[in-house]
Design an enzyme around this catalytic site. Sequence first.
Site, PDB file in Angstrom:
ATOM      1  NE  ARG A 232      19.586  14.016 -70.259  1.00  0.00           N
ATOM      2  CZ  ARG A 232      18.491  14.265 -69.541  1.00  0.00           C
ATOM      3  NH1 ARG A 232      17.311  14.277 -70.092  1.00  0.00           N
ATOM      4  NH2 ARG A 232      18.602  14.504 -68.239  1.00  0.00           N
ATOM      5  CD  GLU A 261      17.970  19.347 -75.148  1.00  0.00           C
ATOM      6  OE1 GLU A 261      17.611  18.165 -75.224  1.00  0.00           O
ATOM      7  OE2 GLU A 261      17.942  20.008 -74.088  1.00  0.00           O
ATOM      8  CG  HIS A 279      15.084  19.099 -72.112  1.00  0.00           C
ATOM      9  ND1 HIS A 279      16.393  18.702 -72.155  1.00  0.00           N
ATOM     10  CD2 HIS A 279      14.511  18.302 -71.155  1.00  0.00           C
ATOM     11  CE1 HIS A 279      16.604  17.717 -71.281  1.00  0.00           C
ATOM     12  NE2 HIS A 279      15.472  17.467 -70.664  1.00  0.00           N
TER      13      HIS A 279
END
Lengths: 313, 333
Positions: A232, A261, A279
Amino acid sequence: MESICVLMPIPMNSYLEQELQKRFNLLKLWTAPQKPQFIKEHADSIRAVVGNSAAGADAELIEALPRLEIVSSFSVGVDKINLAKCREKGIRVTNTPDVLTEDVADLAIGLMLAVLRRLCESDRYVRSGKWKRGDYKLTTKFSGKTVGIIGLGRIGMAVAKRAEAFNCPICYYSRTEKSDTKYKYYPSVVELASNCQILVVACPLTEETRHIVNREVMNALGPKGVLINIGRGPHVDEPELVSALIEGRLGGAGLDVYEHEPEVPEELFGLENVVLLPHVGSATVETRKEMADLVLGNLEAHFSNKPLLTPLV
Amino acid sequence: MATPNHLGNHDHRSKELPQVLVLEPPPIMKFYGDQFLNDFQLLKAWESPLPLDQFLSIHAQSVKALLTPGRYPLTRNILQLIPSLQLVVTTSAGLNHIDLPEFQRRGIAIASAGDVYSEDVADMAVGLLINVLRKISAADRYVRKGLWDTKAEFPLGSKLCSKRVGIVGLGSIGQEVAKRLQAFGCRVMYTSRNKKPFVSYPYYSNVLELAADSDVLIICCGLTEQTRHMINKDVMLALGKEGVVINIGRGAIIDEKELVQCLVQRELAGAGLDVFENEPHVPRELLAMDNVVLSPHRAVHTPESLTAMCEHVKGNLEAFFSNKPLLSPVMNI
């Protein structure tokens, strides 16, 4: 079950949306002009939330949905779900372990090869016509480099297994040393970083692991070291990462995740020792379908009073 | 006072050291100089103002050993000018620049690159494959252009695990590729001139049948008369619309025009290419495609491979001049 209301905060997968629409009353929060209003209007009927790595169920949302029974995450990481609050209120939580393990591990190795061998940069070199003027420079070998893994869970072990096929020695850091593995254990991330050339983040995001890769760790990894983040964004102190890369204190990075993000620090765009992905750790047609089927299966099990397939809470 | 000249060493030492002819510097010399060959007297043809045939007539009549890069074609015409030649040491993984039957006829030994490069080349093959299937280069471009937002999803890639991978040529490089991809859960199969004993991967006697049963083809063989354009339209159609081709062999093993057509017409899903038919020229259609990954023939360009090659070349020359067996002789031409 068509009358059961399921809330989805953001779009995540069209197959999942279609299937949810067939079986439940799917409420798409992102289509509402006023989100808090929308939640208030449907608060009494929402019994399930389908979240993912970007949007889950925080304390505020859970409090706003008095009839919430289950949060089913389209991801394996559940850092966006307030697990304590769910436990407190007896709300079930499911995620999608195992089905995405291979894809995420494949991507980690793909990032290692792309960074060390400058695959993206040399692709740009060809496309820009520079190859006609001269050869691309030397890049460093991947096989045989020591790989250090933070978190030796399912994904960490899958990364290790793949890296071993490239004759990479494996070492790791974990909350506790694992007795059933031959890989070398280091009791701290700084020691791990000092003893490997490629450092991979593969642990869950919790209060304890936030910024687990900090300035000290990056300095220990060093000017020839490469950081791979498939965990993460908040695992890594991002401003520190940017300065470490720009100043050459860190040799390179392959990133699939970021602190905010979809924002990616623009200072990274000009660096040739960095590979930046949006991602996509589990983003294959095959795996996203399996993940969607798990979400659907968990919801159907819950609402038919059957055992959940992959419960966390 | 001795001065260096194009004979490569100071005059007063030149009589002691065995001579090695170098027509054109191999990459290892370009990157690392020639210190690693200090025990030899290098005859550097490219540094001489004389045209090649004159240089060879004057300086190379008694030369027994030649060090050559991959791009320099060693033809009958050149061999005629080096009548005493007994050994050629090549730094290239491929042998397609060497007129093998002519060398055999003249009894000239060939020392190949051995497996010095195999790991790096295999790494490149796997790196290109993951990149194509998971769209790594395309995604990196997407992020750097500022296109990532949470509303529009970047196109999904394809899972590597369980893919049927057909390896074309199971030599040293092919075997390293196979070993790596097995760890990813791929189902590895291969074709080769001969079935390999002690290898458990399913064997196919021809590349068309291999392609029909594969999702991915990885070209790991050498370029010969038999393998030129072996990957033709039929093979690519057999591989299918979801098929991916990875080439770390030689460009001419694939019919490049047909490859481009198949990609343009979506008869193939993607390609990862380190080699091309007319390097450094790359077909312009490929330059605009997101489903191909392009690499400028650099699978062996790591310091690790090149410094290992310096040692390997030195080892082969030392063996030859002390009448010991070569480290990596080419047999069974």
